[in-house]
Design a protein around this motif. Structure first.
Motif, PDB file in Angstrom:
ATOM      1  N   ASN A 129       0.896  -1.333   0.046  1.00  0.00           N
ATOM      2  CA  ASN A 129      -0.055  -0.037  -0.003  1.00  0.00           C
ATOM      3  C   ASN A 129       0.967   1.288  -0.023  1.00  0.00           C
ATOM      4  OD1 ASN A 129      -2.450  -1.485   0.125  1.00  0.00           O
ATOM      5  ND2 ASN A 129      -2.176  -1.849   2.245  1.00  0.00           N
ATOM      6  N   TRP A 130       2.113   1.119   0.522  1.00  0.00           N
ATOM      7  CA  TRP A 130       3.013   2.333   0.404  1.00  0.00           C
ATOM      8  C   TRP A 130       3.219   2.713  -1.073  1.00  0.00           C
ATOM      9  CZ3 TRP A 130       6.837  -0.409   4.039  1.00  0.00           C
ATOM     10  CH2 TRP A 130       6.307  -0.569   5.596  1.00  0.00           C
ATOM     11  N   LEU A 131       3.411   1.736  -1.951  1.00  0.00           N
ATOM     12  CA  LEU A 131       3.586   2.002  -3.387  1.00  0.00           C
ATOM     13  C   LEU A 131       2.339   2.177  -4.103  1.00  0.00           C
ATOM     14  CD1 LEU A 131       6.285  -0.910  -3.583  1.00  0.00           C
ATOM     15  CD2 LEU A 131       6.572   1.423  -2.598  1.00  0.00           C
ATOM     16  N   TYR A 132       1.645   3.182  -3.597  1.00  0.00           N
ATOM     17  CA  TYR A 132       0.175   3.442  -3.998  1.00  0.00           C
ATOM     18  C   TYR A 132       0.256   3.776  -5.527  1.00  0.00           C
ATOM     19  CZ  TYR A 132       2.349   8.171  -3.691  1.00  0.00           C
ATOM     20  OH  TYR A 132       2.989   9.294  -3.757  1.00  0.00           O
ATOM     21  N   LYS A 133       1.015   3.817  -6.563  1.00  0.00           N
ATOM     22  CA  LYS A 133       0.947   4.060  -7.812  1.00  0.00           C
ATOM     23  C   LYS A 133       2.015   3.171  -8.748  1.00  0.00           C
ATOM     24  CE  LYS A 133       1.589   8.545  -8.468  1.00  0.00           C
ATOM     25  NZ  LYS A 133       1.729   9.605  -9.101  1.00  0.00           N
ATOM     26  N   ASP A 134       1.787   2.736  -9.939  1.00  0.00           N
ATOM     27  CA  ASP A 134       2.641   2.144 -10.587  1.00  0.00           C
ATOM     28  C   ASP A 134       4.046   2.921 -11.281  1.00  0.00           C
ATOM     29  OD1 ASP A 134       1.384  -0.310 -10.074  1.00  0.00           O
ATOM     30  OD2 ASP A 134       0.347  -0.271 -12.020  1.00  0.00           O
ATOM     31  N   ASP A 135       3.896   4.010 -11.311  1.00  0.00           N
ATOM     32  CA  ASP A 135       4.796   4.848 -11.923  1.00  0.00           C
ATOM     33  C   ASP A 135       5.583   5.453 -11.025  1.00  0.00           C
ATOM     34  OD1 ASP A 135       3.126   6.655 -11.078  1.00  0.00           O
ATOM     35  OD2 ASP A 135       2.960   7.978 -12.712  1.00  0.00           O
ATOM     36  N   LEU A 136       5.635   5.141  -9.522  1.00  0.00           N
ATOM     37  CA  LEU A 136       6.474   5.850  -8.788  1.00  0.00           C
ATOM     38  C   LEU A 136       8.043   5.348  -8.792  1.00  0.00           C
ATOM     39  CD1 LEU A 136       4.590   4.732  -5.434  1.00  0.00           C
ATOM     40  CD2 LEU A 136       4.672   7.147  -6.350  1.00  0.00           C
ATOM     41  N   VAL A 137       8.760   6.411  -8.319  1.00  0.00           N
ATOM     42  CA  VAL A 137      10.317   5.861  -8.225  1.00  0.00           C
ATOM     43  C   VAL A 137      10.303   5.611  -6.834  1.00  0.00           C
ATOM     44  CG1 VAL A 137      12.597   6.821  -8.808  1.00  0.00           C
ATOM     45  CG2 VAL A 137      10.741   7.472 -10.335  1.00  0.00           C
ATOM     46  N   VAL A 138      11.176   4.465  -6.537  1.00  0.00           N
ATOM     47  CA  VAL A 138      11.141   4.133  -5.071  1.00  0.00           C
ATOM     48  C   VAL A 138      12.685   3.874  -5.100  1.00  0.00           C
ATOM     49  CG1 VAL A 138      10.806   2.226  -3.524  1.00  0.00           C
ATOM     50  CG2 VAL A 138       9.083   2.707  -5.375  1.00  0.00           C
ATOM     51  N   GLY A 139      13.143   4.273  -3.949  1.00  0.00           N
ATOM     52  CA  GLY A 139      14.573   4.386  -3.711  1.00  0.00           C
ATOM     53  C   GLY A 139      14.711   3.442  -2.593  1.00  0.00           C
ATOM     54  N   VAL A 140      15.893   2.633  -2.492  1.00  0.00           N
ATOM     55  CA  VAL A 140      16.237   1.563  -1.660  1.00  0.00           C
ATOM     56  C   VAL A 140      17.792   1.952  -1.010  1.00  0.00           C
ATOM     57  CG1 VAL A 140      16.450  -0.935  -1.113  1.00  0.00           C
ATOM     58  CG2 VAL A 140      14.769  -0.211  -2.632  1.00  0.00           C
ATOM     59  N   THR A 141      17.762   1.807   0.349  1.00  0.00           N
ATOM     60  CA  THR A 141      18.964   1.634   0.765  1.00  0.00           C
ATOM     61  C   THR A 141      18.878   0.676   1.978  1.00  0.00           C
ATOM     62  OG1 THR A 141      20.901   2.964   1.709  1.00  0.00           O
ATOM     63  CG2 THR A 141      18.716   3.390   2.626  1.00  0.00           C
ATOM     64  N   ALA A 142      20.395   0.409   2.532  1.00  0.00           N
ATOM     65  CA  ALA A 142      20.195  -0.732   3.764  1.00  0.00           C
ATOM     66  C   ALA A 142      21.252  -0.399   4.732  1.00  0.00           C
ATOM     67  CB  ALA A 142      20.547  -1.940   2.936  1.00  0.00           C
ATOM     68  N   GLY A 143      21.162  -0.821   5.864  1.00  0.00           N
ATOM     69  CA  GLY A 143      22.187  -0.712   6.903  1.00  0.00           C
ATOM     70  C   GLY A 143      23.375  -1.598   6.877  1.00  0.00           C
ATOM     71  N   ALA A 144      24.266  -1.374   7.496  1.00  0.00           N
ATOM     72  CA  ALA A 144      25.401  -2.017   7.476  1.00  0.00           C
ATOM     73  C   ALA A 144      25.326  -3.567   7.772  1.00  0.00           C
ATOM     74  CB  ALA A 144      26.684  -1.478   8.326  1.00  0.00           C
ATOM     75  N   SER A 145      24.508  -3.881   8.304  1.00  0.00           N
ATOM     76  CA  SER A 145      24.469  -5.536   8.600  1.00  0.00           C
ATOM     77  C   SER A 145      23.310  -6.353   7.635  1.00  0.00           C
ATOM     78  CB  SER A 145      24.179  -5.800  10.170  1.00  0.00           C
ATOM     79  OG  SER A 145      23.069  -5.039  10.607  1.00  0.00           O
ATOM     80  N   THR A 146      22.923  -5.562   6.665  1.00  0.00           N
ATOM     81  CA  THR A 146      21.770  -6.265   5.818  1.00  0.00           C
ATOM     82  C   THR A 146      22.493  -7.017   4.774  1.00  0.00           C
ATOM     83  OG1 THR A 146      20.475  -4.289   6.268  1.00  0.00           O
ATOM     84  CG2 THR A 146      19.738  -5.857   4.413  1.00  0.00           C
ATOM     85  N   PRO A 147      22.405  -8.105   4.554  1.00  0.00           N
ATOM     86  CA  PRO A 147      22.981  -8.875   3.501  1.00  0.00           C
ATOM     87  C   PRO A 147      22.378  -8.626   2.181  1.00  0.00           C
ATOM     88  CG  PRO A 147      22.020 -10.499   4.931  1.00  0.00           C
ATOM     89  CD  PRO A 147      21.858  -8.912   5.642  1.00  0.00           C
ATOM     90  N   ASP A 148      23.080  -8.755   1.019  1.00  0.00           N
ATOM     91  CA  ASP A 148      22.663  -8.325  -0.254  1.00  0.00           C
ATOM     92  C   ASP A 148      21.638  -9.201  -0.695  1.00  0.00           C
ATOM     93  OD1 ASP A 148      24.887  -6.942  -0.886  1.00  0.00           O
ATOM     94  OD2 ASP A 148      25.624  -8.187  -2.612  1.00  0.00           O
ATOM     95  N   TRP A 149      21.203 -10.278  -0.286  1.00  0.00           N
ATOM     96  CA  TRP A 149      19.990 -11.038  -0.898  1.00  0.00           C
ATOM     97  C   TRP A 149      18.753 -10.500  -0.401  1.00  0.00           C
ATOM     98  CZ3 TRP A 149      22.516 -13.831   3.154  1.00  0.00           C
ATOM     99  CH2 TRP A 149      21.664 -14.206   4.132  1.00  0.00           C
ATOM    100  N   ILE A 150      18.785  -9.864   0.831  1.00  0.00           N
ATOM    101  CA  ILE A 150      17.641  -9.294   1.520  1.00  0.00           C
ATOM    102  C   ILE A 150      17.318  -7.967   0.651  1.00  0.00           C
ATOM    103  CG2 ILE A 150      16.713  -8.213   3.559  1.00  0.00           C
ATOM    104  CD1 ILE A 150      18.052 -10.201   5.245  1.00  0.00           C
TER     105      ILE A 150
END
Ligand code: SF4
Length: 280
Positions: free
Chosen positions: A248-269
């Motif tokens: 529900n956070w991604l309420y429309k299809d044409d959104l641009v979504v940024g992703v980042t991750a903390g220092a202990s988050t593995p690549d596959w997650i």
């Protein structure tokens, strides 16, 4: 497909990635259960992944129970010189995956203490990295966490700092020490991994519609990333893994979504999260 922008620097830093890769490689090489001295990383999914691959964390006290010939990997924080000797004397096969940036501090502490300098470490005396460095100068270092100290400054000092130390504290402490010392060697050994990860999160969260920050709920560096993102992007969300991603956070299809991750988050997650954002 929704557009996803992954922060240039996200997830494991170089030193942690190297220690994880080294452990996996070592386990394959010996093809038996191996150990890491303390957990490589504080992430439950990662601990499960390693255990599935026959890699288990062990405390120094429990090494006693192991047979000679077992394989022990030293994690990125590093350990004291005497710990390596202890493990070798017990007949263990030691694989040293200390981050090279930490090894550099250990070498400096060792060399300059032998040359007659009093080592001062700006860092947390309870942190394994700091305890390890202190162990390379016979536990003789003076340690100050935040620039406050009541020890007398010797004439000849060599100052190093914990890799995750803040720059302001480094500057403040060096200024204070230099008021009293006659001769100072100062090595700013702060590692830029945290700063670079935060800068990437800051950059990307200014450009996207929704920002997803992936990492442990208790992880202080992930919380910091979330705060940085939230400042720039109102629709920022902190999740631990893909199961917590609410579509529900991604309420429309044409959104641009940024992703980042903390220092202990593995690549596959991180990859699982990106995949779910893209395909739904
Ligand atoms: S020194 Fe930097 S790169 Fe090395 S383990 Fe620590 S944070 Fe990671």
């Amino acid at each position: 497909m929704r557009k996803v922008e992954l922060a240039e620097h996200a997830g494991f830093c170089f030193g942690v990635k190297r220690a994880v890769d080294e452990s996996v490689k070592t386990q394959k090489q010996y093809n038996k259960k191996i150990y890491t001295l303390g957990p490589l990383i504080h992430n439950n999914d990662m601990v499960k992944f390693l255990e599935k691959n026959n890699i288990f964390a062990i405390n120094l006290e429990d090494v006693e129970k192991l047979e000679a010939g077992e394989v022990i990997v030293i994690r990125s924080h590093g350990v004291r010189e005497s710990t390596i000797k202890y493990l070798e004397d017990k007949g263990m096969i030691v694989v040293n995956a200390t981050c090279p940036f930490v090894t550099n501090i250990q070498i400096k502490a060792n060399k300059h203490s032998k040359d007659g300098y009093k080592i001062i470490i700006i860092g947390d005396e309870n942190h394994p990295e700091v305890q390890g460095v202190n162990g390379w100068c016979d536990d003789s270092a003076l340690i100050t966490m935040n620039g406050e100290f009541d020890f007398k400054i010797p004439n000849k000092v060599c100052v190093v700092c914990q890799t995750t130390q803040k720059k302001e504290i480094w500057t403040k402490t060096i200024n204070k020490i230099s008021e009293n010392a006659k001769e100072i060697l100062a090595f700013n050994t702060i590692c830029s991994a945290t700063e670079v990860r935060q800068k990437s999160a800051d950059d990307i969260s200014k450009k996207v519609d929704v920002m997803i920050v992936v990492g442990g709920k208790e992880s202080s560096n992930t919380i910091k990333l979330y705060e940085i993102c939230k400042k720039n992007c109102e629709r920022s969300y902190h999740i631990e893994n893909v199961n917590e991603l609410d579509m529900n956070w991604l309420y429309k299809d044409d959104l641009v979504v940024g992703v980042t991750a903390g220092a202990s988050t593995p690549d596959w997650i991180i990859k699982e999260v990106i995949k779910k954002i893209q395909i739904n």
